[in-house]
Write a protein that holds these residues in place. Structure first.
Motif, PDB file in Angstrom:
ATOM      1  N   VAL A   1      -6.666 -12.371  11.714  1.00 65.73           N
ATOM      2  CA  VAL A   1      -6.370 -11.359  12.383  1.00 65.73           C
ATOM      3  C   VAL A   1      -6.782  -9.994  11.503  1.00 65.73           C
ATOM      4  N   LEU A   2      -7.715  -9.173  12.006  1.00 67.98           N
ATOM      5  CA  LEU A   2      -8.192  -8.068  11.282  1.00 67.98           C
ATOM      6  C   LEU A   2      -7.632  -6.959  11.903  1.00 67.98           C
ATOM      7  N   CYS A   3      -7.290  -6.111  11.040  1.00 73.78           N
ATOM      8  CA  CYS A   3      -6.474  -4.816  11.146  1.00 73.78           C
ATOM      9  C   CYS A   3      -6.950  -3.562  10.548  1.00 73.78           C
ATOM     10  N   GLU A   4      -6.697  -2.460  11.270  1.00 71.13           N
ATOM     11  CA  GLU A   4      -7.314  -1.140  10.764  1.00 71.13           C
ATOM     12  C   GLU A   4      -6.114  -0.748   9.745  1.00 71.13           C
ATOM     13  N   GLY A   5      -6.739  -0.426   8.436  1.00 76.33           N
ATOM     14  CA  GLY A   5      -5.872   0.011   7.394  1.00 76.33           C
ATOM     15  C   GLY A   5      -5.466  -1.217   6.359  1.00 76.33           C
ATOM     16  N   ASP A   6      -4.472  -1.025   5.304  1.00 75.24           N
ATOM     17  CA  ASP A   6      -4.271  -2.059   4.499  1.00 75.24           C
ATOM     18  C   ASP A   6      -2.696  -2.310   4.576  1.00 75.24           C
ATOM     19  N   PRO A   7      -2.417  -3.494   5.087  1.00 76.14           N
ATOM     20  CA  PRO A   7      -1.093  -3.752   5.334  1.00 76.14           C
ATOM     21  C   PRO A   7      -0.156  -3.870   3.774  1.00 76.14           C
ATOM     22  N   LEU A   8      -1.001  -4.296   2.968  1.00 81.84           N
ATOM     23  CA  LEU A   8      -0.550  -4.369   1.460  1.00 81.84           C
ATOM     24  C   LEU A   8       0.057  -3.126   1.148  1.00 81.84           C
ATOM     25  N   THR A   9      -0.188  -2.006   1.549  1.00 78.78           N
ATOM     26  CA  THR A   9       0.216  -0.406   1.093  1.00 78.78           C
ATOM     27  C   THR A   9       1.156   0.017   2.262  1.00 78.78           C
ATOM     28  N   ASP A  10       0.764  -0.381   3.610  1.00 78.83           N
ATOM     29  CA  ASP A  10       1.616  -0.086   4.741  1.00 78.83           C
ATOM     30  C   ASP A  10       1.875  -1.308   5.764  1.00 78.83           C
TER      31      ASP A  10
END
Length: 302
Positions: free
Chosen positions: A261-270
């Protein structure tokens, strides 16, 4: 409630769908969480439940669901929120019945046994009976956490049911009242389980909360004290370990299935990023691109 034929249809390419591990039906006792008959006996289960009221009937129920292609076995160790005849604190299958289910699953290839278990008495029965996982675990206390740690059992909190799964307008009043009463209890106990380092796998109780935003479950885990990375691991590697498929799924490792899964943004910060489908820009399932907002051409696809 999901026949193994759906899994086969996905595996053979007849339909496009998620990778399925199905229990086929949940095993419950008469009047328990899985018994959704009306008082006059009309059965509304639509193939969801298998009723068993003795140790021998529990064994037979396991044999039936395995015959029908179950990947795992699921039992009701307590009552529940949506069931009309019981409470989450009520006990479901007895410890002896659960132990017979676990033994029967062992005899048929060592399939995992998941226990719907909300109140603590039923959680303890399930753990003493040897289940693989506690599903929900709303009332879990230190005794149960200690026992889960000793047995290597997983806890699957399904926090979506108390964060997003409460709607007075669409729920029967008995269901709504149970949810309201247990919401705070659940958050307090699961936060404590996270603090204690329980072996947590991610689950959502999908369909209780809205579909399409299932990964909001990650943000609920983080809200109760889990780090973003630990929440992601709970939904990938740990969940694969729970289902016994970690030899091919759950980590980005050479030789394993290419699920990405590729996402827009950084899930480790949000971590909330992953809960919004608009932020999911690419989904790769077993090497096949299923969603592509990046405009990848065929040459660049895995």
């Amino acid at each position: 409630g999901l026949a193994a034929g759906y899994r086969t249809a996905v595996e053979t390419g007849r339909i496009v769908g998620p990778r399925i591990q199905t229990a086929v039906r949940v095993i419950s006792h008469t009047g328990g969480h899985g018994d959704v008959r009306l008082p006059d006996g009309t059965d509304l289960s639509d193939g969801m439940s298998e009723l068993a009221d003795t140790v021998d009937e529990a064994r037979l129920a396991v044999r039936r669901v395995i015959r029908e292609g179950a990947d795992l076995v699921k039992v009701c160790a307590t009552g529940g929120m949506g069931s009309p005849y019981d409470q989450p604190d009520d006990e479901g299958l007895t410890e002896e019945e659960i132990r017979s289910v676990v033994d029967e699953a062992r005899r048929h290839g060592g399939k995992p046994v998941a226990a719907h278990a909300q109140g603590n008495a039923g959680i303890l029965n399930a753990l003493r009976g040897g289940v693989t996982s506690i599903e929900h675990g709303y009332g879990i206390d230190d005794r149960a956490l200690d026992l889960a740690g000793e047995r290597g059992a997983f806890v699957v909190p399904t926090l979506s049911t108390v964060y997003a799964g409460i709607n007075k307008d669409t729920m029967p009043d008995y269901h709504y009242q149970k949810k309201v009463r247990w919401s705070g209890i659940t958050k307090e106990n699961i936060a404590h389980a996270i603090e204690r380092g329980a072996r947590i796998a991610m689950g959502t109780d999908a369909a209780v909360g809205p579909h399409g935003v299932n990964l909001m479950e990650l943000s609920y885990l983080v809200d109760l004290g889990m780090s973003p990375m630990d929440a992601i691991v709970a939904g990938t590697r740990t969940s694969a370990e729970l289902l016994g498929v970690d030899d091919r799924l759950g980590t980005v490792t050479a030789g394993r299935s290419a699920d990405l899964v590729l996402c827009e943004g950084d899930p480790l910060t949000d971590i909330d990023i992953l809960g919004d489908p608009a932020n999911i820009v690419c989904v790769v399932q077993d090497g096949v691109v299923r969603k592509d907002l990046l405009g990848l051409d065929d040459e660049r696809r895995p």
